[in-house]
Enzyme design. Structure first.
Site, PDB file in Angstrom:
ATOM      1  N   PRO A  45       0.832  -1.219   0.000  1.00  0.00           N
ATOM      2  CA  PRO A  45       0.000   0.000   0.000  1.00  0.00           C
ATOM      3  C   PRO A  45       0.859   1.258   0.000  1.00  0.00           C
ATOM      4  CG  PRO A  45      -0.020  -1.047   2.179  1.00  0.00           C
ATOM      5  CD  PRO A  45       0.745  -1.967   1.255  1.00  0.00           C
ATOM      6  N   ASP A  46       0.312   2.344  -0.542  1.00  0.00           N
ATOM      7  CA  ASP A  46       1.043   3.609  -0.396  1.00  0.00           C
ATOM      8  C   ASP A  46       0.729   4.172   0.995  1.00  0.00           C
ATOM      9  OD1 ASP A  46      -1.426   4.838  -0.578  1.00  0.00           O
ATOM     10  OD2 ASP A  46      -1.076   5.804  -2.491  1.00  0.00           O
ATOM     11  N   PHE A  47       1.094   5.413   1.250  1.00  0.00           N
ATOM     12  CA  PHE A  47       0.905   5.949   2.598  1.00  0.00           C
ATOM     13  C   PHE A  47      -0.389   6.752   2.732  1.00  0.00           C
ATOM     14  CE2 PHE A  47       5.379   5.183   2.111  1.00  0.00           C
ATOM     15  CZ  PHE A  47       5.722   4.598   3.308  1.00  0.00           C
ATOM     16  N   ARG A  48      -0.635   7.636   1.742  1.00  0.00           N
ATOM     17  CA  ARG A  48      -1.651   8.658   1.966  1.00  0.00           C
ATOM     18  C   ARG A  48      -2.922   8.496   1.150  1.00  0.00           C
ATOM     19  NH1 ARG A  48       3.351  10.683   2.467  1.00  0.00           N
ATOM     20  NH2 ARG A  48       3.812  11.617   4.498  1.00  0.00           N
ATOM     21  N   ASN A 119      10.989   5.057  -1.592  1.00  0.00           N
ATOM     22  CA  ASN A 119      10.508   3.768  -1.104  1.00  0.00           C
ATOM     23  C   ASN A 119      11.609   2.991  -0.391  1.00  0.00           C
ATOM     24  OD1 ASN A 119       8.218   4.581  -2.363  1.00  0.00           O
ATOM     25  ND2 ASN A 119       8.485   3.305  -4.176  1.00  0.00           N
ATOM     26  N   ASP A 121      11.309  -0.300   0.075  1.00  0.00           N
ATOM     27  CA  ASP A 121      11.028  -1.717  -0.215  1.00  0.00           C
ATOM     28  C   ASP A 121      12.125  -2.412  -1.029  1.00  0.00           C
ATOM     29  OD1 ASP A 121      10.588  -0.682  -2.834  1.00  0.00           O
ATOM     30  OD2 ASP A 121       8.435  -0.502  -2.492  1.00  0.00           O
TER      31      ASP A 121
END
Ligand code: OAD
Length: 435
Positions: A45-48, A119, A121
């Site tokens: 998922p992204d953050f916002r 990122n 990741d």
């Protein structure tokens, strides 16, 4: 009049592709954010993003505010939430998205200077980009350091801790926190925490970030992808390229615009630098230096690759990357992100096939039932793959519906029709009020 930034095709995806293909373009810089990993396999998922973003889904951690999970002071008080989340996000099971693979293709073509990513990741590395062309501006999970003695810890030790959901304390016997131990079992509060080398709020960015900022001086095309540009100093890098350098934003929504307001009322500030998609400062949209593609990162790179005549190469590189990772991770199965599933012949497990049969027969002759039957015929041997195939089928149905609806509405369509009509004017003299 010819647009000086996008001489062939203007500020459009085609104009951008022509720039990428041009032999003059050799120093593309990419600024990436969490949006490019939302289609990693499995997705991150992204953050916002309002309902799907990480910050909207942290209720179980009982945080004072969502960003606290990455706040260094909070971490020292309460490290468990971060370690619990890290177990979910730890690299080693995620495969890169098509966008990451496109970056690698740009590198292979001698077009890429640097990917600046926010990122953590490590998917740029996993996609095969050399470390020299990556700047992990907010650090990454790839290494970890004791917060007290600053020694790096062994990565497999850290991985084991994180995957067990445990808090990592410095294992080094010479760490001051170990020396101050009274007896073998000192209180955990006095033991030094080990933290992955992710930049938390309240910490400085890596030295490499500041060293590599000079790359922006030689940038000949800036591509900003999948970021809300909310976090500084990263966000301001869009202004670090030469004035002659074209800039493109590929995102679900417009961000980082010139003269956008932040804050409220009397305390609000108006940004004096940023994207100017309407060409307000340059005589109109046709002369604009900045181009906005509204949509998914993967869709944009697919279209760009098509325009450049590289579509097959991109697909092949994606397959190659996934095959390599399957081999390295010992999965022995192949899945391209395009959802063409090819499992090695004879690898099907009878139990799982039986389950799929039950599922398929329940779904009967619906499209989903057929999809599962097809998956089985292709030798799919895990329900996870079948689930992805079904997901793809649903996506296709939605897309089909959307395009049918679009066709029903009279206007002809091109990919650029994705661009929103003139957006709302923000504030007194908004960013789009130049026309
Ligand atoms: P955000 O979550 O703030 O922004 C992601 C952006 O990507 C949003 O504008 C989304 O609309 C867009 N997006 C989502 N899916 C997309 C897709 N498939 N294609 C294109 N765009 C998509 O993430 P970042 O901007 O990366 O910091 O966040 C920046 C920093 O804030 C992170 O590095 C993290 C966070 O707090 C630290 O952890 C220090």
């Amino acid at each position: 009049m010819t647009n000086p930034y996008y001489p062939q095709g203007g500020p459009s995806l085609k104009g951008m592709a022509n720039l990428i293909k041009s032999s003059d373009t050799k120093n593309i810089i990419i600024m990436a954010g969490a949006g490019i990993s939302t289609s990693a396999v499995p997705p991150i998922p992204d953050f916002r993003s309002p309902s799907t973003g990480l910050y909207a889904n942290l209720a179980k951690y009982d945080l004072p505010y969502p960003e606290a999970i990455f706040d260094i002071s909070y971490f020292h008080q309460k490290p468990q939430p971060f370690f619990t989340l890290s177990k979910e996000l730890y690299p080693g099971k995620f495969k890169p998205s098509l966008a990451h693979v496109f970056f690698k293709l740009l590198h292979d073509k001698g077009k890429l200077l640097t990917v600046f990513t926010q990122n953590v990741d490590t998917l740029e590395r996993i996609a095969g980009l050399p470390p020299s062309s990556i700047v992990e501006a907010h650090g990454s999970f790839a290494s970890s350091t004791c917060t007290k003695c600053k020694r790096k810890v062994d990565e497999s030790w850290m991985k084991e801790k994180v995957l067990r959901g445990e808090i990592a304390y410095c294992p080094h016997p010479k760490c001051p926190s170990a020396l101050s131990k009274v007896g073998a079992h000192s209180a955990s509060s006095s033991r030094a925490l080990v933290k992955p080398d992710i930049v938390f709020f309240g910490e400085g960015l890596p030295k490499r970030f500041f060293e590599k900022v000079r790359d922006f001086k030689s940038c000949d095309l800036l591509i900003v992808m999948g970021t809300s540009l909310q976090v500084e100093p990263f966000a301001s890098l869009i202004n670090a390229v030469p004035e002659s350098c074209p800039r493109a934003l590929i995102n679900l929504e417009r961000v980082g615009e010139l003269a956008a307001y932040s804050g409220h009322g009397m305390s609000s500030t108006m940004r004096e630098e940023g994207f100017d998609f309407e060409g307000c400062t340059l005589g109109g949209k046709h002369m604009a230096r900045d181009f906005f593609f509204q949509g998914k990162a993967d869709d944009s790179v697919r279209l760009l690759a098509r325009e450049c005549g590289w579509e097959e190469e991109l697909q092949a590189l994606l397959r190659e990357t996934y095959d390599r990772l399957d081999r390295e991770w010992g999965l022995g199965q192949t899945q391209s992100q395009n959802d063409t599933v090819t499992a090695p012949a004879g690898s099907a497990s009878t139990d799982q096939i039986d389950d799929l049969d039950v599922l398929a027969s329940k779904l009967g002759s619906t499209g989903l039932g057929e999809a599962i039957h097809l998956a089985k015929k292709d030798g799919v041997d895990s329900s996870e793959y079948a689930a992805r195939l079904v997901e793809k089928h649903i996506r296709d149905l939605i897309e089909k519906n959307q395009s049918e609806n679009k066709a029903a509405s009279s206007s002809p369509s091109t990919p650029h029709d994705n661009l929103p009509s003139r957006p709302l004017v923000v504030g007194l003299q908004g960013p789009h009020a130049c026309g």
